[in-house]
Every structure is written in C-alpha cells, then in structure tokens.
Scaffold this motif. Structure first.
Motif, PDB file in Angstrom:
ATOM      1  N   SER A 153      43.904  46.491  26.059  1.00 51.86           N
ATOM      2  CA  SER A 153      44.794  46.345  27.217  1.00 51.86           C
ATOM      3  C   SER A 153      44.224  46.921  28.519  1.00 51.86           C
ATOM      4  O   SER A 153      44.322  46.248  29.533  1.00 51.86           O
ATOM      5  N   PRO A 154      43.598  48.111  28.526  1.00 53.96           N
ATOM      6  CA  PRO A 154      43.047  48.549  29.813  1.00 53.96           C
ATOM      7  C   PRO A 154      41.935  47.616  30.300  1.00 53.96           C
ATOM      8  O   PRO A 154      41.789  47.405  31.494  1.00 53.96           O
ATOM      9  N   ALA A 155      41.182  47.015  29.368  1.00 54.20           N
ATOM     10  CA  ALA A 155      40.107  46.112  29.766  1.00 54.20           C
ATOM     11  C   ALA A 155      40.679  44.912  30.509  1.00 54.20           C
ATOM     12  O   ALA A 155      40.136  44.467  31.500  1.00 54.20           O
ATOM     13  N   LEU A 156      41.822  44.435  30.018  1.00 50.81           N
ATOM     14  CA  LEU A 156      42.486  43.308  30.663  1.00 50.81           C
ATOM     15  C   LEU A 156      42.866  43.682  32.095  1.00 50.81           C
ATOM     16  O   LEU A 156      42.598  42.950  33.040  1.00 50.81           O
ATOM     17  N   GLY A 183      53.825  32.410  33.395  1.00 50.74           N
ATOM     18  CA  GLY A 183      53.589  30.977  33.557  1.00 50.74           C
ATOM     19  C   GLY A 183      53.805  30.517  34.994  1.00 50.74           C
ATOM     20  O   GLY A 183      53.011  29.748  35.538  1.00 50.74           O
ATOM     21  N   ALA A 184      54.889  31.013  35.610  1.00 53.41           N
ATOM     22  CA  ALA A 184      55.191  30.629  36.986  1.00 53.41           C
ATOM     23  C   ALA A 184      54.111  31.145  37.934  1.00 53.41           C
ATOM     24  O   ALA A 184      53.733  30.481  38.898  1.00 53.41           O
ATOM     25  N   PHE A 185      53.600  32.337  37.632  1.00 54.95           N
ATOM     26  CA  PHE A 185      52.547  32.950  38.445  1.00 54.95           C
ATOM     27  C   PHE A 185      51.275  32.094  38.388  1.00 54.95           C
ATOM     28  O   PHE A 185      50.683  31.775  39.420  1.00 54.95           O
ATOM     29  N   ALA A 186      50.896  31.683  37.170  1.00 53.67           N
ATOM     30  CA  ALA A 186      49.691  30.857  36.999  1.00 53.67           C
ATOM     31  C   ALA A 186      49.860  29.518  37.723  1.00 53.67           C
ATOM     32  O   ALA A 186      48.927  29.007  38.349  1.00 53.67           O
ATOM     33  N   ARG A 187      51.070  28.990  37.686  1.00 53.70           N
ATOM     34  CA  ARG A 187      51.331  27.704  38.342  1.00 53.70           C
ATOM     35  C   ARG A 187      51.227  27.851  39.858  1.00 53.70           C
ATOM     36  O   ARG A 187      50.680  26.992  40.550  1.00 53.70           O
ATOM     37  N   ALA A 210      46.314  35.686  33.410  1.00 56.47           N
ATOM     38  CA  ALA A 210      47.062  36.712  32.683  1.00 56.47           C
ATOM     39  C   ALA A 210      46.581  38.101  33.089  1.00 56.47           C
ATOM     40  O   ALA A 210      47.386  39.019  33.256  1.00 56.47           O
ATOM     41  N   ALA A 211      45.264  38.255  33.277  1.00 54.96           N
ATOM     42  CA  ALA A 211      44.707  39.552  33.659  1.00 54.96           C
ATOM     43  C   ALA A 211      45.174  39.950  35.053  1.00 54.96           C
ATOM     44  O   ALA A 211      45.471  41.118  35.310  1.00 54.96           O
ATOM     45  N   LEU A 212      45.254  38.979  35.943  1.00 59.43           N
ATOM     46  CA  LEU A 212      45.742  39.267  37.298  1.00 59.43           C
ATOM     47  C   LEU A 212      47.198  39.722  37.267  1.00 59.43           C
ATOM     48  O   LEU A 212      47.572  40.691  37.930  1.00 59.43           O
ATOM     49  N   PHE A 213      47.991  39.010  36.489  1.00 61.08           N
ATOM     50  CA  PHE A 213      49.416  39.340  36.360  1.00 61.08           C
ATOM     51  C   PHE A 213      49.555  40.757  35.791  1.00 61.08           C
ATOM     52  O   PHE A 213      50.325  41.571  36.300  1.00 61.08           O
TER      53      PHE A 213
END
Ligand code: HEC
Length: 161
Positions: free
Chosen positions: A22-25, A98-102, A130-133
């Motif tokens: 998780s910290p790597a993400l 999902g909304a964020f990626a869209r 996902a990593a950005l979120f």
C-alpha cells in the motif's frame, strides 16, 4: 505441539505483502501527481494532440496540496483534495475511483458534464489512476497529522518569560 498450519503461514505472508504494497501505491501516486510521469496528457480532448511528457502535472495546476489553483476566475483549477473530491457539490455527486478515472481520461464529471479544455485528458493504466486516487487520500491523511505537502507542523514550548 501441532506445527503451525500452512494456511495460517500463507495468510500471514499475504498480510505482510498487503502492508508492503500500500505505501508503494501511494508513492507512485505522488510521482504521478507531482510530475505527471506515467500518464499521457492530451490537449483538451480524448483525441487531442499529445502534450510533452511530464509538463502537465496535477500539482502544477491544482497545487501541491490539491487545494486548487489561485488564478481566480471561472477557469481556476478547483480543489481536488480528498475532502472536496469525496463530497457532493451542487454541480456533481461525489467522486469514487471509477468516476475519478473517467474524469481524468474523458473529462466527464459524475454529473455527466464535460469539463473545460483547460484541463488535459490523461490516459494511463488503471493502476496509475488508482494510485493517484490513493495518493489524494494519503495526502489528506498526512495533512491531518500535521505533515503538509510543503511544511511540517511542530509544537514548540513557549519560551520562559
Ligand atoms: C493545465 C491545468 C490542469 C492540469 C495539468 C490538471 N488539471 Fe484538473 N482541472 C483543471 C481545470 C481548469 C479544471 C476545471 C475544469 C472545469 O470544471 O470545466 C479541472 C478539474 C479537475 C477535476 C474535477 C473536479 C470537480 O470538482 O469536478 C478533477 C478531479 C481534476 N481536475 C483532477 C486532476 C488530476 C488528478 C490531474 C493530474 C493527473 C489534473 N487534474 C491535471 C486544470 C488542470
């Protein structure tokens, strides 16, 4: 004494791997957020011209803390810190992953509005989105603990007298 079951051993290793991952993400997310590396940015539209890599970072427009730009006016990059993203506004429902990626790839908000061409469209693997979120969530948690993006809060005792 019975030997430790292999299932418990595997479960233990999985837990350790999950903790290590998780910290790597969040780390990847920080590089994406601050440097824009790993995402392809396109000008204004999904099929717009490809912009030079690494020049259009989220932090560059939305601020290192994600609290939004300071230009003023209706084209100012809005706050995208965790609190703002995950709260509904009169304009749109809250963002989820999902909304964020869209929004990033297509420029469409959860209410279906196409945002201005001032923000590039970003293409990248789902893991990058996902990593950005996850990074935005981690940033928020760090700030709550007094570790802001550009400062660290410390409590100093008052000098005597
Ligand atoms: C060149 C400047 C620029 C860059 C780079 C940029 N943005 Fe934006 N962003 C904007 C502007 C301007 C808006 C508002 C557009 C609108 O509402 O029409 C916006 C809107 C958003 C929104 C919608 C917020 C809401 O409340 O609906 C999100 C989420 C977002 N940006 C995330 C990002 C992320 C993550 C990155 C990096 C991958 C990024 N932006 C890079 C300028 C930028």
């Amino acid at each position: 004494m019975p030997a430790r079951s292999p299932h418990r051993r595997i479960a233990g290793w999985l837990a350790i791997l999950a903790l290590a991952a998780s910290p790597a993400l969040a780390q990847d997310g920080a590089a994406l957020f601050g440097g824009g590396e790993g995402l392809q940015a396109r000008l204004g539209r999904v099929d717009g011209p490809v912009l030079p890599p690494g020049q259009f970072s989220c932090a560059g427009c939305h601020g290192a803390d994600g609290r939004g730009g300071t230009e003023g006016g209706s084209q100012t990059p809005p706050p995208i810190d965790w609190q703002s993203l995950t709260a509904a506004t009169p304009q749109r429902p809250p963002y989820d992953e999902g909304a964020f990626a869209r929004l990033l790839s297509q420029g469409v908000t959860p209410s279906g509005r196409v945002i201005s061409a001032r923000m590039p469209r970003f293409q990248g693997p789902p893991q990058a989105m996902a990593a950005l979120f996850a990074h935005l969530r981690a940033l928020d948690a760090a700030e709550r603990q007094g570790l802001a993006a550009d400062s660290v809060a410390v409590a100093l005792p008052r000098s005597p007298g």
